[in-house]
Design a protein around this motif. Structure first.
Motif, PDB file in Angstrom:
ATOM      1  N   MET A 231       0.531  -3.644  -3.085  1.00  0.00           N
ATOM      2  CA  MET A 231       0.427  -4.681  -4.092  1.00  0.00           C
ATOM      3  C   MET A 231      -0.383  -5.836  -3.510  1.00  0.00           C
ATOM      4  O   MET A 231      -0.158  -6.238  -2.368  1.00  0.00           O
ATOM      5  N   ILE A 242      -1.344 -10.089 -10.380  1.00  0.00           N
ATOM      6  CA  ILE A 242      -1.328  -8.811  -9.675  1.00  0.00           C
ATOM      7  C   ILE A 242      -2.732  -8.231  -9.762  1.00  0.00           C
ATOM      8  O   ILE A 242      -3.116  -7.649 -10.770  1.00  0.00           O
ATOM      9  N   TRP A 245      -2.025  -2.951  -8.031  1.00  0.00           N
ATOM     10  CA  TRP A 245      -0.694  -2.357  -7.938  1.00  0.00           C
ATOM     11  C   TRP A 245      -0.900  -0.849  -8.011  1.00  0.00           C
ATOM     12  O   TRP A 245      -1.235  -0.296  -9.051  1.00  0.00           O
ATOM     13  N   GLU A 257       9.067   1.379  -8.171  1.00  0.00           N
ATOM     14  CA  GLU A 257       8.251   0.384  -8.868  1.00  0.00           C
ATOM     15  C   GLU A 257       9.024  -0.906  -9.134  1.00  0.00           C
ATOM     16  O   GLU A 257       8.460  -2.001  -9.075  1.00  0.00           O
ATOM     17  N   MET A 260       9.053  -2.855  -5.927  1.00  0.00           N
ATOM     18  CA  MET A 260       7.757  -3.488  -5.690  1.00  0.00           C
ATOM     19  C   MET A 260       7.608  -4.737  -6.555  1.00  0.00           C
ATOM     20  O   MET A 260       7.092  -5.764  -6.095  1.00  0.00           O
ATOM     21  N   LEU A 261       8.058  -4.645  -7.795  1.00  0.00           N
ATOM     22  CA  LEU A 261       7.997  -5.814  -8.673  1.00  0.00           C
ATOM     23  C   LEU A 261       8.873  -6.939  -8.129  1.00  0.00           C
ATOM     24  O   LEU A 261       8.488  -8.114  -8.161  1.00  0.00           O
ATOM     25  N   ALA A 264       7.051  -8.885  -5.630  1.00  0.00           N
ATOM     26  CA  ALA A 264       6.061  -9.763  -6.238  1.00  0.00           C
ATOM     27  C   ALA A 264       6.719 -11.010  -6.834  1.00  0.00           C
ATOM     28  O   ALA A 264       6.199 -12.134  -6.703  1.00  0.00           O
ATOM     29  N   GLY A 274      -0.031  -9.660 -15.026  1.00  0.00           N
ATOM     30  CA  GLY A 274      -0.446  -8.306 -14.692  1.00  0.00           C
ATOM     31  C   GLY A 274      -1.483  -7.790 -15.671  1.00  0.00           C
ATOM     32  O   GLY A 274      -1.452  -8.129 -16.861  1.00  0.00           O
TER      33      GLY A 274
END
Length: 311
Positions: A231, A242, A245, A257, A260-261, A264, A274
Motif C-alpha cells: 500500500m 491510496i 493498493w 484486505e 491493510m485498510l 491505512a 481511494g
C-alpha cells in the motif's frame, strides 16, 4: 526412465531441467488425463528426477485438460497469463489454449531432446532478477494447497480463518524488500486498484514527497507466503490518498484486505481517498471500496471519513 536406454536417459535429463526450475521460484503442476493412482509412480520409480515434492499441484483426471488447468488456477490463485503449458498432443494444446488464451504453450516430443530444446529455447523462465520471495514460491504453493484441503474438510468460513492462525506483519520500504515491492507493482493485475506500474525512481520520489509505504508479509499455520501486499499512501490536504493498493490473490478471502485498510486508517488524518481504475483484469476489486464502507464521490473515486469512525 534412466541411463539404460537413450530415450530413458533423455527423459531423465528433461525431467532434471524441469525439476531445477523450482530453485528459480517456478511452481510445477502436473496435468494428466489418467487415473489419479498413477501419481504413485512419483514415489515408486526411483529413476525419476521429478518427485512428488517438486509439484505444487497434481491434477490427474479423465476430463479435458483445460478443466484440469482450471483447477490448478483455482487451487493456486495464480493467473493463467503467468503459466506455461507443455503437451505432446496437438488437440490438447489447442483445447487448453482456447480456454486460456493467455497461457504460453509448448509442443513436446516426439523425442525428449526436442522437448528440452523447445522448453529451454523459449526462455520462459529467464529472469533479470530473482527475489528471495521467488525462491520460496514452491513451498508457498504447497502451503496454499494444504490450506485448501483444510477448507474442504468443512466448517464455516469464520472457523476456517480462525483455525489458520494468520500472522500479518507490516514494515516500511527498505533495501531488503524493495525488489519484491517493485516486482509486485509490475506483475500484479487482479487485486490491484490502480495498476500503476511504479519503478524505483517513482517510489523514491513519492517517499521524498511524504508518501508512506506499507509492505505486508503473511504466514499461517501451514507456512509463509512472504510479501503479499503493498500500500502506498500519499498526503493530500484533507488526509491521505491510496495511490497503490495491490495484493496477491493467493491470500484472498483471509480478511487480509481489512487489515491493510486498518493500517491505512491508522496513518491517515481526516479523509482517506481511494481510486479504482478499471482494467481488463482487475474487475475482482471493482466493489472493494464500497464493500469496505467507502462512499462514492465521483466516477471511480471513493472517500472514507476516518474522523467519523472514532467514537
Amino acid at each position: 526412465m534412466g541411463p539404460e536406454t537413450p530415450d530413458g536417459y533423455g527423459y531423465q535429463i528433461l525431467q532434471s531441467y524441469i525439476a531445477e526450475l523450482n530453485a528459480l521460484g517456478v511452481a510445477l503442476a502436473a496435468v494428466s488425463r489418467n487415473d489419479p493412482k498413477v501419481a504413485d509412480v512419483l514415489d515408486v520409480n526411483k529413476h525419476l528426477a521429478l518427485r512428488r515434492a517438486n509439484y505444487a499441484v497434481l491434477q490427474l483426471a479423465w476430463g479435458n485438460k483445460s478443466e484440469s488447468v482450471a483447477r490448478v488456477v483455482e487451487q493456486l490463485n495464480f493467473g493463467s497469463d503467468f503459466m506455461v503449458y507443455i503437451d505432446d498432443n496437438h488437440v490438447d494444446l489447442a483445447e487448453v489454449l482456447s480456454a486460456f488464451p493467455d497461457v504460453d504453450v509448448v509442443l513436446a516430443g516426439p523425442e525428449p531432446d526436442q522437448s528440452l530444446a523447445r522448453l529451454s529455447g523459449g526462455r520462459f523462465f529467464n529472469a533479470l532478477h530473482v527475489t528471495g520471495n521467488d525462491l520460496q514460491r514452491q513451498g508457498q504453493f504447497v502451503a496454499l494447497r494444504r490450506q485448501r484441503e483444510a477448507m474442504q474438510e468443512g466448517g464455516s468460513r469464520e472457523d476456517f480463518i480462525a483455525s489458520l492462525g494468520v500472522e500479518l506483519t507490516v514494515e516500511g520500504l527498505n533495501s531488503s524488500n524493495i525488489d519484491r515491492v517493485l516486482q509486485l507493482a509490475q506483475k500484479t493485475n487482479q487485486f490491484n486498484l490502480t495498476t500503476r506500474r511504479h519503478n524505483r525512481e517513482d517510489v523514491e520520489r513519492m517517499i521524498a514527497n511524504g508518501a508512506q509505504v506499507g509492505v505486508f508479509d503473511y504466514k499461517d499455520r501451514f507456512g509463509s507466503q512472504g510479501i503479499i501486499g503493498v500500500m502506498i499512501l500519499t498526503p493530500i490536504e484533507q488526509g491521505s490518498e491510496i495511490d497503490t493498493w495491490l495484493m496477491s490473490c493467493r491470500v484472498l478471502n483471509r480478511d487480509v484486505e481489512q487489515s491493510m485498510l486498518n493500517w491505512a486508517k491508522q496513518r491517515s488524518a481526516g479523509k482517506l481517498i481511494g481510486t479504482y481504475l478499471p482494467t481488463q483484469k482487475n474487475s475482482l476489486v471493482r466493489d472493494l471500496y464500497p464493500n469496505l464502507g467507502f462512499r462514492a464521490v465521483n466516477d471511480g473515486i471513493y472517500e472514507l471519513d476516518i474522523l467519523s469512525e472514532i467514537p
